[in-house]
Design a protein around this motif. Sequence first.
Motif, PDB file in Angstrom:
ATOM      1  N   GLN A  29      47.189  33.602  44.982  1.00 28.13           N
ATOM      2  CA  GLN A  29      47.392  34.555  43.886  1.00 28.13           C
ATOM      3  C   GLN A  29      46.270  34.383  42.864  1.00 28.13           C
ATOM      4  OE1 GLN A  29      51.176  34.537  41.783  1.00 28.13           O
ATOM      5  NE2 GLN A  29      50.153  35.244  39.919  1.00 28.13           N
ATOM      6  N   PHE A  30      45.484  35.435  42.681  1.00 26.33           N
ATOM      7  CA  PHE A  30      44.438  35.436  41.658  1.00 26.33           C
ATOM      8  C   PHE A  30      45.097  35.736  40.307  1.00 26.33           C
ATOM      9  CE2 PHE A  30      41.957  36.955  45.456  1.00 26.33           C
ATOM     10  CZ  PHE A  30      41.192  35.800  45.595  1.00 26.33           C
ATOM     11  N   GLU A  31      44.974  34.818  39.381  1.00 25.76           N
ATOM     12  CA  GLU A  31      45.654  34.949  38.093  1.00 25.76           C
ATOM     13  C   GLU A  31      44.639  34.971  36.947  1.00 25.76           C
ATOM     14  OE1 GLU A  31      48.683  35.330  35.323  1.00 25.76           O
ATOM     15  OE2 GLU A  31      48.813  35.474  37.501  1.00 25.76           O
ATOM     16  N   ASP A  32      44.734  35.976  36.101  1.00 25.72           N
ATOM     17  CA  ASP A  32      43.935  36.061  34.879  1.00 25.72           C
ATOM     18  C   ASP A  32      42.426  36.003  35.127  1.00 25.72           C
ATOM     19  OD1 ASP A  32      46.205  36.316  33.435  1.00 25.72           O
ATOM     20  OD2 ASP A  32      46.296  34.250  32.738  1.00 25.72           O
TER      21      ASP A  32
ATOM     22  N   LEU B 265      39.804  40.815  45.040  1.00 25.93           N
ATOM     23  CA  LEU B 265      40.939  41.353  45.797  1.00 25.93           C
ATOM     24  C   LEU B 265      40.450  42.176  46.976  1.00 25.93           C
ATOM     25  CD1 LEU B 265      44.026  41.253  45.563  1.00 25.93           C
ATOM     26  CD2 LEU B 265      43.926  43.403  44.303  1.00 25.93           C
ATOM     27  N   ASP B 266      39.424  42.969  46.742  1.00 26.97           N
ATOM     28  CA  ASP B 266      38.865  43.805  47.801  1.00 26.97           C
ATOM     29  C   ASP B 266      38.157  42.963  48.859  1.00 26.97           C
ATOM     30  OD1 ASP B 266      38.062  46.497  48.862  1.00 26.97           O
ATOM     31  OD2 ASP B 266      36.069  45.715  48.434  1.00 26.97           O
ATOM     32  N   LYS B 267      37.437  41.928  48.425  1.00 27.25           N
ATOM     33  CA  LYS B 267      36.651  41.100  49.339  1.00 27.25           C
ATOM     34  C   LYS B 267      37.514  40.296  50.293  1.00 27.25           C
ATOM     35  CE  LYS B 267      33.183  37.394  49.389  1.00 27.25           C
ATOM     36  NZ  LYS B 267      32.296  36.525  48.562  1.00 27.25           N
ATOM     37  N   TYR B 268      38.609  39.729  49.784  1.00 28.41           N
ATOM     38  CA  TYR B 268      39.384  38.790  50.600  1.00 28.41           C
ATOM     39  C   TYR B 268      40.673  39.366  51.188  1.00 28.41           C
ATOM     40  CZ  TYR B 268      36.208  35.221  48.877  1.00 28.41           C
ATOM     41  OH  TYR B 268      35.082  34.482  48.600  1.00 28.41           O
ATOM     42  N   SER B 269      40.997  40.614  50.864  1.00 28.22           N
ATOM     43  CA  SER B 269      42.249  41.182  51.374  1.00 28.22           C
ATOM     44  C   SER B 269      42.259  41.347  52.884  1.00 28.22           C
ATOM     45  CB  SER B 269      42.513  42.536  50.700  1.00 28.22           C
ATOM     46  OG  SER B 269      41.446  43.436  50.959  1.00 28.22           O
ATOM     47  N   SER B 270      41.089  41.428  53.500  1.00 31.49           N
ATOM     48  CA  SER B 270      41.036  41.595  54.960  1.00 31.49           C
ATOM     49  C   SER B 270      41.006  40.271  55.713  1.00 31.49           C
ATOM     50  CB  SER B 270      39.795  42.421  55.346  1.00 31.49           C
ATOM     51  OG  SER B 270      38.606  41.760  54.929  1.00 31.49           O
ATOM     52  N   SER B 271      40.735  39.181  55.013  1.00 31.90           N
ATOM     53  CA  SER B 271      40.638  37.882  55.689  1.00 31.90           C
ATOM     54  C   SER B 271      41.671  36.873  55.225  1.00 31.90           C
ATOM     55  CB  SER B 271      39.237  37.283  55.473  1.00 31.90           C
ATOM     56  OG  SER B 271      38.969  37.110  54.082  1.00 31.90           O
ATOM     57  N   HIS B 272      42.270  37.110  54.069  1.00 29.77           N
ATOM     58  CA  HIS B 272      43.240  36.176  53.509  1.00 29.77           C
ATOM     59  C   HIS B 272      44.476  36.931  53.028  1.00 29.77           C
ATOM     60  CE1 HIS B 272      39.560  33.801  53.299  1.00 29.77           C
ATOM     61  NE2 HIS B 272      40.271  32.719  53.025  1.00 29.77           N
ATOM     62  N   LEU B 273      45.555  36.190  52.854  1.00 24.71           N
ATOM     63  CA  LEU B 273      46.755  36.738  52.226  1.00 24.71           C
ATOM     64  C   LEU B 273      46.579  36.542  50.721  1.00 24.71           C
ATOM     65  CD1 LEU B 273      49.530  37.987  52.717  1.00 24.71           C
ATOM     66  CD2 LEU B 273      50.474  35.666  52.849  1.00 24.71           C
ATOM     67  N   VAL B 274      46.236  37.609  49.996  1.00 26.60           N
ATOM     68  CA  VAL B 274      45.898  37.498  48.584  1.00 26.60           C
ATOM     69  C   VAL B 274      46.735  38.469  47.754  1.00 26.60           C
ATOM     70  CG1 VAL B 274      43.550  36.654  48.907  1.00 26.60           C
ATOM     71  CG2 VAL B 274      43.981  39.121  48.931  1.00 26.60           C
ATOM     72  N   PHE B 275      46.825  38.143  46.467  1.00 27.52           N
ATOM     73  CA  PHE B 275      47.679  38.907  45.562  1.00 27.52           C
ATOM     74  C   PHE B 275      47.153  38.733  44.150  1.00 27.52           C
ATOM     75  CE2 PHE B 275      51.417  38.707  42.667  1.00 27.52           C
ATOM     76  CZ  PHE B 275      51.901  39.995  42.823  1.00 27.52           C
ATOM     77  N   ASN B 276      47.099  39.806  43.384  1.00 23.81           N
ATOM     78  CA  ASN B 276      46.710  39.727  41.982  1.00 23.81           C
ATOM     79  C   ASN B 276      47.858  40.244  41.137  1.00 23.81           C
ATOM     80  OD1 ASN B 276      45.628  40.703  39.334  1.00 23.81           O
ATOM     81  ND2 ASN B 276      43.738  39.851  40.153  1.00 23.81           N
ATOM     82  N   ASP B 277      48.438  39.380  40.353  1.00 23.10           N
ATOM     83  CA  ASP B 277      49.621  39.740  39.586  1.00 23.10           C
ATOM     84  C   ASP B 277      49.320  40.808  38.545  1.00 23.10           C
ATOM     85  OD1 ASP B 277      52.404  39.334  38.803  1.00 23.10           O
ATOM     86  OD2 ASP B 277      51.585  38.492  36.972  1.00 23.10           O
TER      87      ASP B 277
END
Length: 395
Positions: A216-219, A229-241
């Motif tokens: 989770q990318f925070e702040d 978010l765009d770079k890693y959404s295809s290779s990792h499970l990522v989330f920006n609150d």
Amino acid sequence: MAYVNGSVGGGVKDLYGEDSATEDQLITPWSFSVASGCTLLRDPCYNKGLAFTEKERDAHYVRGLLPPAVYTQDLQEKRLMHNLRQYDVPLHRYIALMDLQERNERLFYKLLIDNVEELLPFVYTPTVGEACQKYGSIYRRPQGLYISLKEKGKILEVLKNWPEKTIQVIVVTDGEPFSIYCIRRQKRATGKEYAELLDEFMHAVKQNYGEKILVQFEDFANHNAFDLLDKYSSSHLVFNDDIQGTSSVVLAGLLASLKLIGGTLADNTFLFLGAGEAGTGIAELIALEISKQTKAPVEETRKKIWFVDSKGLIVSSRLQSLQHFKKPWAHEHEPVKELLDAVKAIKPTVLIGSSGVGKTFTKEVVETMASLNKKPLILALSNPTAGYSSTLTGS
């Protein structure tokens, strides 16, 4: 009784029945044991304070290490709430709650669950903004893992220092909106150096914790948040609150409000104050939901959503100077500088505040919304804590 690498005792039995350490044990000579005595009382995950019963005090060797009274969690909770209410300064309540978390996590979460409405403003908005600003002054002990440029090239080794091995979620921040953590006093990394550090970190967490680890990318500041978010959404499970979490909550609120104001989501025109991560994240989810309901292209449903930032209404004539995440919301319209004038021009049915600027939903703005709509929907979500949310939400 200690358990090391799955065996009972200090190592592996040799031919003569003696304990002998394996090569791995010599490199990492850690042992895992059932906590008791002072060790138990100093572990916030398992310490219950005075809630330990007489039987538990004997079983865990804490008799004499605690005052003789036995107080249930309910009684401790009442005493703590009484003490917290004596503080007049919100930050002091925050510090008291963090101190509790550091010594007795079970009681800390029980306190929050049972008194969520009263305590949430002290562990979250607005007090958390001040706590972030003064983090260096109120720092007690490390509660997370700290990775800086000094660790570049050995982030995987640093991750292995964290005592918990079964990790499902990692919340990571680069602290850019604050720059007031206990950090090295140096110029903030940007460009290639920044990207390489983040890339090493993202690969290291996957290598250490597996493919399913959620990051989770925070702040993160706007100029990095969308790109990461765009770079890693295809290779990792990522989330920006800030971009995704806030938007899902607001969309749920909008859908629920339709029961009162009637109609569908597509029947509304939306105007946002603030075009940062939160605002554009909410807007995109609204556009996607309308697209799903009406089968119209999302490029078309975005036209029902307008933004006012620090320079006024976001319109097509400003396209060249806009940050990339604002460009989808630049529609054909003459320039408008003030929010009140934008409300009069756009005639929105829904007004949403997602800015770091306070006192902007004035009486005139609200009265204008009421004059234009029988049942206007106004969501005042802006978080105008000085020096905190103005960076988070953008303007």
